[in-house]
Design an enzyme around this catalytic site. Structure first.
Site, PDB file in Angstrom:
ATOM      1  N   TYR A   1       0.812  -1.324  -0.101  1.00 38.83           N
ATOM      2  CA  TYR A   1      -0.059   0.011   0.003  1.00 38.83           C
ATOM      3  C   TYR A   1       0.712   1.239   0.013  1.00 38.83           C
ATOM      4  O   TYR A   1       0.703   2.146  -0.658  1.00 38.83           O
ATOM      5  CB  TYR A   1      -0.993  -0.003   1.253  1.00 38.83           C
ATOM      6  CG  TYR A   1      -1.686   1.400   1.492  1.00 38.83           C
ATOM      7  CD1 TYR A   1      -2.960   1.491   0.608  1.00 38.83           C
ATOM      8  CD2 TYR A   1      -1.405   2.195   2.310  1.00 38.83           C
ATOM      9  CE1 TYR A   1      -3.430   2.640   0.711  1.00 38.83           C
ATOM     10  CE2 TYR A   1      -2.061   3.486   2.484  1.00 38.83           C
ATOM     11  CZ  TYR A   1      -3.331   3.812   1.758  1.00 38.83           C
ATOM     12  OH  TYR A   1      -3.724   4.762   1.848  1.00 38.83           O
TER      13      TYR A   1
ATOM     14  N   TYR B   1     -12.599  13.437  -0.615  1.00 39.08           N
ATOM     15  CA  TYR B   1     -12.573  13.332   0.819  1.00 39.08           C
ATOM     16  C   TYR B   1     -14.109  13.589   1.159  1.00 39.08           C
ATOM     17  O   TYR B   1     -15.097  13.713   0.573  1.00 39.08           O
ATOM     18  CB  TYR B   1     -11.746  13.979   1.585  1.00 39.08           C
ATOM     19  CG  TYR B   1     -10.131  13.538   0.975  1.00 39.08           C
ATOM     20  CD1 TYR B   1      -9.521  12.204   1.367  1.00 39.08           C
ATOM     21  CD2 TYR B   1      -9.153  14.576   0.574  1.00 39.08           C
ATOM     22  CE1 TYR B   1      -8.027  12.097   0.842  1.00 39.08           C
ATOM     23  CE2 TYR B   1      -8.049  14.338  -0.016  1.00 39.08           C
ATOM     24  CZ  TYR B   1      -7.557  12.896   0.403  1.00 39.08           C
ATOM     25  OH  TYR B   1      -6.223  12.515  -0.138  1.00 39.08           O
TER      26      TYR B   1
ATOM     27  N   VAL C   1      -2.844  13.460  -1.066  1.00 42.77           N
ATOM     28  CA  VAL C   1      -2.159  14.191   0.020  1.00 42.77           C
ATOM     29  C   VAL C   1      -0.949  14.883  -0.413  1.00 42.77           C
ATOM     30  O   VAL C   1      -0.584  15.599   0.289  1.00 42.77           O
ATOM     31  CB  VAL C   1      -2.210  13.615   1.619  1.00 42.77           C
ATOM     32  CG1 VAL C   1      -3.490  13.778   2.360  1.00 42.77           C
ATOM     33  CG2 VAL C   1      -1.507  12.367   1.503  1.00 42.77           C
TER      34      VAL C   1
END
Ligand code: GLU
Length: 308
Positions: free
Chosen positions: A193, A244, A262
């Site tokens: 990940y 988000y 991000v």
């Protein structure tokens, strides 16, 4: 005509760039703290041979959460909807991307959607491969086909930096393992990940990936990279959960299927028209690029890009 378009885009970028002053770069992944908050780059691809660019478009950045869109498409192609949606839901959440709270409140404890970290971890656990490197290579191969750029790889420093500080994601993964949403080694999953999130590319690459989604799964040469139905499904998640817990406001103000990360990137896909890649690392409190959101708002208004 083309000159006018370039001038318009440059003016919009100059206008949007002012927004960057309001934000801050992400620091919870230490390597991301090195980003220059004043950068803004945009690339727009309509399927013709070149991307239409403005700003620092050659700058490399990491995909972070924008990678969730790509792993979702790949898992759906390999495992099918029944398997994927047994592990992850289809509903937006008003919570931050890394929140753990809804997992405990839901029964069964499956993540609400694949765009939040818990859901993305469940999806990443379905990517083929024995080791984290195998999974990464398999995912990179798909990204090479989506972007047409075989040189895309991952940033080892960013991956390591996140791996060493990914305690919250580890906690999410252990919770999911306890509730049989994921199986296997949690550390292997976190290793994959964090490498997935550290895949590094340019705005042009991102715009080309967005174009495939916009173009119903075909690249600009007409090659089918993913089935139409999967491109449709993924774009729907981008609308409902891509920005988000600001996705609702973004749908109203901009109306373009988009996913942010991000690092400050935004992947956009205007159905049947354009792929858009943006990088502007100064973020708002929800994790979206201030300048990136502004440029999309300006583009959507100027070129009537809202899907609604
Ligand atoms: N790698 C980041 C994390 O899991 C991605 C978050 C994001 O871009 O939203 O925290």
């Amino acid at each position: 005509m083309l000159c006018q378009k370039q001038q318009d885009l440059d003016e919009m970028v100059a206008e949007a760039k002012k927004e960057a002053k309001k934000g801050e770069v992400a620091t919870y992944i230490p390597a991301l703290a090195k980003a220059d908050p004043n950068i803004l780059a945009v690339s727009i691809f309509d399927g013709a041979s070149h991307c239409f660019v403005s700003g620092d478009s050659e700058h490399l950045f990491t995909l972070q959460s924008a990678s969730k869109v790509i792993t979702l498409a790949l898992a759906l192609m390999d495992c099918g909807e029944a398997v994927v949606f047994e592990k992850v839901g289809m509903e937006p959440t008003g919570d931050p991307f890394n929140s753990i709270s809804k997992l405990e409140a839901q029964f069964p404890s499956k993540p609400l959607n694949p765009m939040i970290n818990a859901g993305a971890l469940a999806v990443s656990s379905l990517i083929k491969g024995e080791t984290a490197q195998d999974k990464l290579q398999y995912l990179l191969h798909f990204i090479h086909r989506l972007s047409g750029n075989k040189h895309i790889t991952y940033n080892k420093e960013v991956a390591r930096s996140e791996y060493e500080t990914a305690d919250l994601n580890r906690a999410l993964a252990y919770f999911l393992k306890q509730h049989h949403i994921i199986e296997g080694d949690v550390n292997l999953l976190i290793e994959f990940y964090t490498m997935q999130c550290a895949i590094e590319l340019t705005c042009d690459d991102l715009a080309k990936i967005g174009f495939v989604l916009a173009n119903e799964g075909r690249n600009h040469e007409g090659e089918v990279i993913m089935p139409y139905e999967i491109a449709r499904l993924v774009k729907t998640f981008m609308v409902t959960c891509g920005m988000y817990n600001a996705s609702g406001e973004f749908a109203i103000k901009v109306g373009i299927p988009a996913k942010s990360g991000v690092s400050g990137c935004i992947l956009g896909a205007v159905p049947n028209r354009l792929g858009i890649g943006i990088y502007g690392p100064a973020l708002d409190e929800k994790g979206n690029s201030y300048a990136g959101m502004k440029i999309l708002e300006l583009l959507a208004a100027h070129y009537h890009l809202s899907i609604f």
